[in-house]
Write an enzyme that holds these catalytic residues in place. Structure first.
Site, PDB file in Angstrom:
ATOM      1  CG  HIS A 278      13.939  45.650  82.857  1.00 30.96           C
ATOM      2  ND1 HIS A 278      13.550  46.858  82.325  1.00 30.96           N
ATOM      3  CD2 HIS A 278      12.824  45.110  83.416  1.00 30.96           C
ATOM      4  CE1 HIS A 278      12.260  47.057  82.564  1.00 30.96           C
ATOM      5  NE2 HIS A 278      11.791  45.995  83.214  1.00 30.96           N
ATOM      6  CG  MET A 279      15.911  39.867  79.855  1.00 31.49           C
ATOM      7  SD  MET A 279      17.150  38.636  79.384  1.00 31.49           S
ATOM      8  CE  MET A 279      17.255  38.967  77.621  1.00 31.49           C
TER       9      MET A 279
ATOM     10  CB  ILE B 208      12.347  47.902  94.271  1.00 31.88           C
ATOM     11  CG1 ILE B 208      12.553  48.638  95.568  1.00 31.88           C
ATOM     12  CG2 ILE B 208      11.117  48.396  93.534  1.00 31.88           C
ATOM     13  CD1 ILE B 208      12.886  50.105  95.371  1.00 31.88           C
TER      14      ILE B 208
HETATM   15  P1  AMP Z   1       8.708  46.571  83.814  1.00 34.05           P
HETATM   16  O1  AMP Z   1       9.210  47.861  83.230  1.00 34.05           O
HETATM   17  O2  AMP Z   1       7.213  46.489  83.881  1.00 34.05           O
HETATM   18  O3  AMP Z   1       9.269  45.348  83.149  1.00 34.05           O
HETATM   19  O4  AMP Z   1       9.141  46.471  85.327  1.00 34.05           O
HETATM   20  C1  AMP Z   1      10.049  47.320  85.947  1.00 34.05           C
HETATM   21  C2  AMP Z   1      10.396  46.705  87.263  1.00 34.05           C
HETATM   22  O5  AMP Z   1      11.392  47.519  87.873  1.00 34.05           O
HETATM   23  C3  AMP Z   1       9.236  46.571  88.257  1.00 34.05           C
HETATM   24  O6  AMP Z   1       9.059  45.194  88.574  1.00 34.05           O
HETATM   25  C4  AMP Z   1       9.699  47.393  89.465  1.00 34.05           C
HETATM   26  O7  AMP Z   1       9.344  46.789  90.692  1.00 34.05           O
HETATM   27  C5  AMP Z   1      11.202  47.451  89.270  1.00 34.05           C
HETATM   28  N1  AMP Z   1      11.872  48.602  89.851  1.00 34.05           N
HETATM   29  C6  AMP Z   1      11.515  49.896  89.765  1.00 34.05           C
HETATM   30  N2  AMP Z   1      12.394  50.681  90.421  1.00 34.05           N
HETATM   31  C7  AMP Z   1      13.338  49.862  90.927  1.00 34.05           C
HETATM   32  C8  AMP Z   1      14.503  50.052  91.709  1.00 34.05           C
HETATM   33  N3  AMP Z   1      14.902  51.262  92.104  1.00 34.05           N
HETATM   34  N4  AMP Z   1      15.230  48.969  92.067  1.00 34.05           N
HETATM   35  C9  AMP Z   1      14.830  47.731  91.693  1.00 34.05           C
HETATM   36  N5  AMP Z   1      13.750  47.487  90.944  1.00 34.05           N
HETATM   37  C10 AMP Z   1      12.997  48.528  90.580  1.00 34.05           C
END
Ligand code: AMP
Ligand code: ZN
Length: 119
Positions: A106-107, A37
């Site tokens: 997640h990756m 996002i």
């Molecule tokens: P991290 O946990 O630091 O590896 O990153 C989590 C990622 O999830 C971040 O880059 C956010 O921008 C992304 N994120 C959070 N909420 C959403 C969502 N609803 N849809 C897509 N990506 C998301």
């Protein structure tokens, strides 16, 4: 290390289940891939197992094949997105010091421009 977060509160489980809308660009029985996002590169996708695993540190040995499937799916989509020529990055943030904020494994698949290494 993993904050308490139930599966029912998990934003990625909600995306996988269709409760939160997202443009899922790849799905098989184990893995989904959808756009981040808040993209930091022209291509910035999240490669997510359907199984809720809170972080890489929480994977079990029996999840090794699943993590391999995530990499294979990421490669497939990277090829489709035209990233094979110039390369791409596949990253896992595990835990607080790595900046993990969403507690569903997640990756990050990133490409489309030269990427610096920040740490
Ligand atoms: P991290 O946990 O630091 O590896 O990153 C989590 C990622 O999830 C971040 O880059 C956010 O921008 C992304 N994120 C959070 N909420 C959403 C969502 N609803 N849809 C897509 N990506 C998301
Ligand atoms: Zn989840």
């Amino acid at each position: 290390m993993t904050p308490e977060q139930s599966k029912s509160d998990c934003i990625f489980c909600k995306i996988i289940g269709g409760e939160i809308a997202s443009n899922i660009i790849y799905r098989d029985k184990d893995v989904v891939i959808f756009p981040d996002i808040n993209p930091v590169a022209p291509v910035h996708l999240l490669v997510v197992p359907i199984k809720h695993i809170a972080s890489l540190a929480d994977m079990e040995e029996s999840d090794a094949a699943l993590v391999g499937k995530m990499v294979a799916a990421a490669n497939k989509v990277a090829r489709e997105q035209g990233l094979f020529k110039n390369g791409y990055r596949l990253t896992v943030n595990c835990g607080a010091y790595a900046g993990q904020v969403v507690w569903h494994l997640h990756m990050h698949l990133m490409g489309g421009r030269p990427l610096k290494w920040e740490n």
